[in-house]
Design an enzyme around this catalytic site. Structure first.
Site, short mmCIF file in Angstrom:
data_model
loop_
_atom_site.label_atom_id
_atom_site.label_comp_id
_atom_site.label_asym_id
_atom_site.label_seq_id
_atom_site.Cartn_x
_atom_site.Cartn_y
_atom_site.Cartn_z
N LYS A 52 14.62 -35.05 6.92
CA LYS A 52 14.03 -35.60 5.68
C LYS A 52 12.53 -35.28 5.62
O LYS A 52 12.02 -34.84 4.59
CB LYS A 52 14.26 -37.11 5.61
N GLN A 96 14.89 -45.80 7.84
CA GLN A 96 16.21 -45.31 8.25
C GLN A 96 17.08 -46.46 8.75
O GLN A 96 16.64 -47.29 9.55
CB GLN A 96 16.04 -44.23 9.35
N ASP A 119 15.43 -44.99 -1.64
CA ASP A 119 16.85 -45.15 -1.30
C ASP A 119 17.61 -45.83 -2.44
O ASP A 119 18.85 -45.77 -2.48
CB ASP A 119 17.00 -46.03 -0.06
#
Ligand code: GUN
Length: 298
Positions: A52, A96, A119
């Site tokens: 990422k 994460q 997200d």
């Protein structure tokens, strides 16, 4: 023979558009910024997070990675997220998951400023999407990517089409259903407690499988000509490749389903590559909104 939906190519196109839009923003003195936070040493999560951060750099973003030890307290993580919320060089924050057991993930997700929640997990973004305000929300990356693949085959207006989503998770199933509804599809959410799942699936013009069970969706569950989107990524033993070897399969029995489907995503190379591309797209969107600009249409 079904059209094979090439997620790798679709993701590359999105990344190209995002990179170009980032260049334009930068010419105006604004650099999109993404902060990725990882707690602990889980090797798979380390790989995801590194990719990422790397992708963000490749898009021309300001890319920051915070790697914290397993022993990090919930309060320390909250303090970091709050600092990132205040940092004007950061437009997107991704923590994460999963987090270590001693940290309350819900609390962390809801500490992230909704406008930086790339997200799309914050309840404000969940609510905006649920209310059909797609253009105001940040949408979870995997369903957003799956939706672009569906649009690529069937267009943006799914009026008159029946869509079945198998799986009711907050990360994929529910947001996927909301996106399909926003595009005028007639949507059914099926799950492990659904009676006669096969019959429900046979009615689907668009079938999205997001259950995490290898090859559960069989060929005779597919309506002829349907668009089949396989979100599953399951690692199974592959003794034919040698002892101890494994391979990746989706939630759909691909070889069977491909004979009936009109279009189908492979695993790997379908939805998977779209997820990271949509994370970059969400970061760009957040940066555009922060700068009072219109995000590009992808
Ligand atoms: N872990 C696995 N997938 C994801 C994701 O999409 N977002 C976050 N934050 N963590 C993950």
């Amino acid at each position: 023979m079904a059209q094979i939906i090439d997620g790798k190519a679709a993701a590359a196109k999105i990344l190209e558009k995002v990179t170009r839009a980032a260049e334009e923003l930068k010419a105006g003195g604004i650099t999109p910024g993404l902060a990725v936070v990882i707690v602990g040493e889980d090797p798979a999560s380390q790989v995801y997070v590194a990719s990422k951060s790397k992708r963000a750099t490749e898009c021309g973003f300001h890319s920051v990675q915070h790697s914290l030890p397993e022993s990090t307290t919930e309060q320390e993580l909250v303090t970091l997220v709050e600092a990132l919320n205040r940092d004007p060089s950061i437009n997107g924050i991704l923590v994460q998951l999963p987090l270590p057991q001693h940290i309350d993930s819900e609390r962390i997700i809801h500490t992230i400023a909704p406008e930086k929640d790339v997200d799309g997990f914050h309840i404000l973004n969940v609510g905006l999407l649920g209310a059909g305000a797609v253009s105001k929300a940040l949408v979870p990356c995997t369903p957003a990517g799956a939706m672009l693949l569906i649009e690529g085959v069937r267009g943006k207006d799914l009026s008159g089409l029946s869509a079945v989503v198998i799986g009711r998770s907050n990360i994929v199933g529910k947001p996927m259903a909301n996106l399909l509804m926003a595009a005028n599809a007639t949507v059914t959410i099926a799950h492990s407690r659904t009676a006669d799942l096969a019959a429900v699936c046979r009615g689907a013009d668009i079938l999205v499988a997001a259950v995490g069970r290898p090859e559960m969706v069989k060929g005779d569950w597919i309506k002829p000509g349907a668009v089949v989107i396989d979100v599953g990524i399951n690692r199974i033993p592959a003794p034919e490749k040698g002892e101890g070897k494994t391979r990746l399969v989706g939630d759909v029995a691909y070889a069977e389903a491909e004979k009936a489907a009109g279009a189908i995503t492979p695993v790997p190379g379908g939805v998977g590559p779209m997820t990271i591309a949509m994370l970059m797209a969400n970061t760009l969107t957040a940066a555009c909104r922060a700068a009072g600009r219109q995000p590009p249409v992808l």
